[in-house]
Design an enzyme around this catalytic site. Structure first.
Site, short mmCIF file in Angstrom:
data_model
loop_
_atom_site.label_atom_id
_atom_site.label_comp_id
_atom_site.label_asym_id
_atom_site.label_seq_id
_atom_site.Cartn_x
_atom_site.Cartn_y
_atom_site.Cartn_z
N SER A 1 3.22 -0.60 11.53
CA SER A 1 3.02 -0.43 12.81
C SER A 1 3.24 1.11 12.96
O SER A 1 4.32 1.71 12.92
CB SER A 1 3.89 -1.01 13.88
OG SER A 1 4.08 -0.73 15.11
N HIS B 1 -1.19 -1.74 11.51
CA HIS B 1 -1.10 -2.19 12.76
C HIS B 1 -0.89 -1.31 14.16
O HIS B 1 -0.11 -0.51 13.89
CB HIS B 1 0.40 -3.28 12.97
CG HIS B 1 0.60 -3.83 14.01
ND1 HIS B 1 0.09 -5.20 14.31
CD2 HIS B 1 1.50 -3.50 15.10
CE1 HIS B 1 0.53 -5.64 15.36
NE2 HIS B 1 1.40 -4.69 16.02
N ASP C 1 -0.46 -0.75 17.95
CA ASP C 1 0.13 -1.34 19.16
C ASP C 1 -0.47 -0.40 20.51
O ASP C 1 -0.06 0.79 20.76
CB ASP C 1 1.72 -1.07 19.28
CG ASP C 1 2.24 -1.95 18.32
OD1 ASP C 1 2.14 -3.17 18.31
OD2 ASP C 1 2.94 -1.48 17.55
N MET D 1 -0.46 -0.48 24.48
CA MET D 1 0.23 -0.85 25.51
C MET D 1 -0.17 -0.28 26.90
O MET D 1 -0.57 0.92 26.81
CB MET D 1 1.95 -0.52 25.58
CG MET D 1 2.34 -1.07 24.12
SD MET D 1 4.10 -0.62 24.13
CE MET D 1 4.50 -1.00 22.47
N HIS E 1 -3.02 -4.61 18.43
CA HIS E 1 -2.18 -5.59 19.06
C HIS E 1 -2.34 -5.31 20.54
O HIS E 1 -1.74 -4.19 20.89
CB HIS E 1 -0.85 -5.73 18.63
CG HIS E 1 0.14 -6.23 19.15
ND1 HIS E 1 1.63 -6.32 19.07
CD2 HIS E 1 0.12 -7.38 20.03
CE1 HIS E 1 2.17 -7.12 19.80
NE2 HIS E 1 1.30 -7.68 20.70
N MET F 1 -1.10 -5.09 24.12
CA MET F 1 -0.26 -5.67 25.02
C MET F 1 -0.63 -5.26 26.33
O MET F 1 -0.10 -4.28 26.77
CB MET F 1 1.08 -5.14 24.54
CG MET F 1 1.76 -5.75 23.29
SD MET F 1 2.99 -4.63 22.55
CE MET F 1 2.06 -3.86 21.47
N MET G 1 5.75 -12.98 18.05
CA MET G 1 6.44 -11.76 18.38
C MET G 1 7.97 -12.11 18.05
O MET G 1 8.32 -13.36 18.68
CB MET G 1 6.28 -11.37 19.88
CG MET G 1 4.90 -11.00 20.33
SD MET G 1 4.62 -9.19 19.09
CE MET G 1 6.17 -8.45 19.31
N GLY H 1 6.99 -4.13 23.51
CA GLY H 1 7.37 -2.98 24.35
C GLY H 1 7.67 -1.56 23.48
O GLY H 1 7.47 -0.75 24.10
N PHE H 2 8.52 -2.20 22.48
CA PHE H 2 9.40 -0.92 21.63
C PHE H 2 9.45 -1.30 20.47
O PHE H 2 9.72 -2.29 19.89
CB PHE H 2 10.71 -0.54 22.47
CG PHE H 2 10.56 -0.35 24.01
CD1 PHE H 2 10.05 0.91 24.33
CD2 PHE H 2 10.62 -1.35 24.99
CE1 PHE H 2 9.91 1.14 25.88
CE2 PHE H 2 10.50 -1.09 26.27
CZ PHE H 2 10.36 0.36 26.73
N GLY H 3 9.39 -0.37 19.60
CA GLY H 3 9.76 -0.45 18.31
C GLY H 3 11.41 -0.39 18.07
O GLY H 3 11.87 -0.10 18.98
N GLY H 4 11.89 -0.79 17.07
CA GLY H 4 13.26 -0.66 16.58
C GLY H 4 14.15 -1.63 17.24
O GLY H 4 15.57 -1.28 17.43
N ASP I 1 5.91 -10.01 14.05
CA ASP I 1 6.05 -8.60 14.59
C ASP I 1 7.51 -8.41 15.34
O ASP I 1 7.60 -9.16 16.34
CB ASP I 1 4.91 -8.35 15.56
CG ASP I 1 4.95 -7.00 15.91
OD1 ASP I 1 5.54 -6.06 15.46
OD2 ASP I 1 3.95 -6.69 16.77
N GLY I 2 8.36 -7.67 14.70
CA GLY I 2 9.52 -7.25 15.65
C GLY I 2 10.71 -7.23 14.91
O GLY I 2 11.00 -8.56 14.32
N GLY J 1 7.63 -1.39 11.80
CA GLY J 1 7.51 -0.03 12.35
C GLY J 1 8.55 0.77 11.82
O GLY J 1 8.41 1.52 10.75
C1 DX5 Z 1 6.63 -4.24 19.74
C2 DX5 Z 1 5.50 -3.87 18.79
C3 DX5 Z 1 5.60 -3.96 17.45
C4 DX5 Z 1 6.43 -2.78 16.89
C5 DX5 Z 1 7.36 -3.28 15.73
O1 DX5 Z 1 6.25 -4.15 21.04
O2 DX5 Z 1 4.56 -4.84 19.02
O3 DX5 Z 1 4.49 -3.74 16.53
O4 DX5 Z 1 6.10 -1.48 16.58
O5 DX5 Z 1 8.44 -2.16 15.36
P1 DX5 Z 1 9.59 -2.59 14.69
O6 DX5 Z 1 9.25 -2.88 13.13
O7 DX5 Z 1 10.48 -1.34 14.55
O8 DX5 Z 1 10.39 -3.41 15.45
ZN ZN Z 2 2.80 -4.89 17.63
#
Ligand code: DX5
Ligand code: ZN
Length: 220
Positions: free
Chosen positions: A7, A32, A34, A36, A65, A67, A136, A141-144, A174-175, A196
């Site tokens: 991602s 991937h 994202d 948003m 993806h 969102m 999901m 909304g956020f990575g990490g 994902d996530g 990600g």
């Molecule tokens: C979250 C995204 C994911 C995100 C995953 O809203 O859809 O694709 O980038 O990141 P990690 O792998 O860090 O959870």
């Molecule tokens: Zn995603």
């Protein structure tokens, strides 16, 4: 078999071309992206112009993806911008079947994304129109974020649902996926693994992809 889908949300955007090249070298097959809108999720990222640029820079499968609210207004535009796969959230589209068919007619692979708290039975009627399901394992909304543990059982149930119906629908997840939990996830039936932080977090995306492939192949 499984594929790693880095991602780019966690990539260094000032060096996006190099980051993409790095994941290609590491063995990634899918990229991937994202998207948003600040409405469906509490964050704003990137959109059509970036997908168009990425298309020129890579032959990897581009997986967008979405969102966003009312994804039916934009899904086909992402295929036209160069995306190979487009997923829309079941929670965001009251005309999901129409959107999925439009993605396919435009030449893309259609996907349904589903949030952690949304039951799998919300997929039942639209499943034949989807080429893949994006499960999901965090709230988008956020990575990490941390992998929500109940997602593993949900993944197994989704695998069974697809297999019992004799469908070819692929499962993407994902996530919160990293080298510590990827093996269990592949074993439970996921085929496209988004990561990600797991790929870009340590600053060397080639090694990040290789580490994930190595950790997952215990089961192959
Ligand atoms: C979250 C995204 C994911 C995100 C995953 O809203 O859809 O694709 O980038 O990141 P990690 O792998 O860090 O959870
Ligand atoms: Zn995603």
């Amino acid at each position: 078999m499984f594929e790693i889908a880095p991602s780019i949300l966690s990539a260094d955007f000032t060096r996006l071309g190099e980051e993409i090249r790095a994941v290609e070298i590491g063995g990634a097959k899918v990229l991937h992206v994202d998207v948003m809108d600040g409405q469906f999720v509490p964050n704003i990222t990137i959109g059509l112009p970036v997908v168009k640029s990425i298309r020129k820079a890579t032959s990897l499968t581009i997986d967008t993806h979405l969102m966003i609210e009312n994804p039916g207004n934009y899904a086909v535009k992402f295929v036209e911008a160069g995306a190979d796969m487009v997923s829309v959230h079941v929670e965001a589209d009251v005309h999901l079947q129409r959107t999925l068919c439009a993605i396919r007619e435009a030449g893309g692979q259609s996907g349904i994304a589903i949030n952690p708290a949304t039951p799998l039975n919300s997929l039942e009627e639209a499943l034949p129109f989807a080429d893949f399901i994006l499960l999901m394992s965090v709230n988008p909304g956020f990575g990490g974020q941390k992998f929500i543990d109940t997602s593993l059982d949900k993944l197994r149930r989704l695998r069974r649902m697809i297999d019992e119906r004799g469908l070819n629908t692929r499962i993407e997840i994902d996530g919160g996926i990293d080298a510590d939990n990827i093996a269990k996830i592949v074993e439970a039936g996921a085929e496209i693994i988004v990561s990600g932080t797991g790929v870009f977090g340590k600053g060397n995306a080639t090694e990040g992809v290789k580490e994930l492939i190595g950790a997952a192949t215990v089961w192959i």
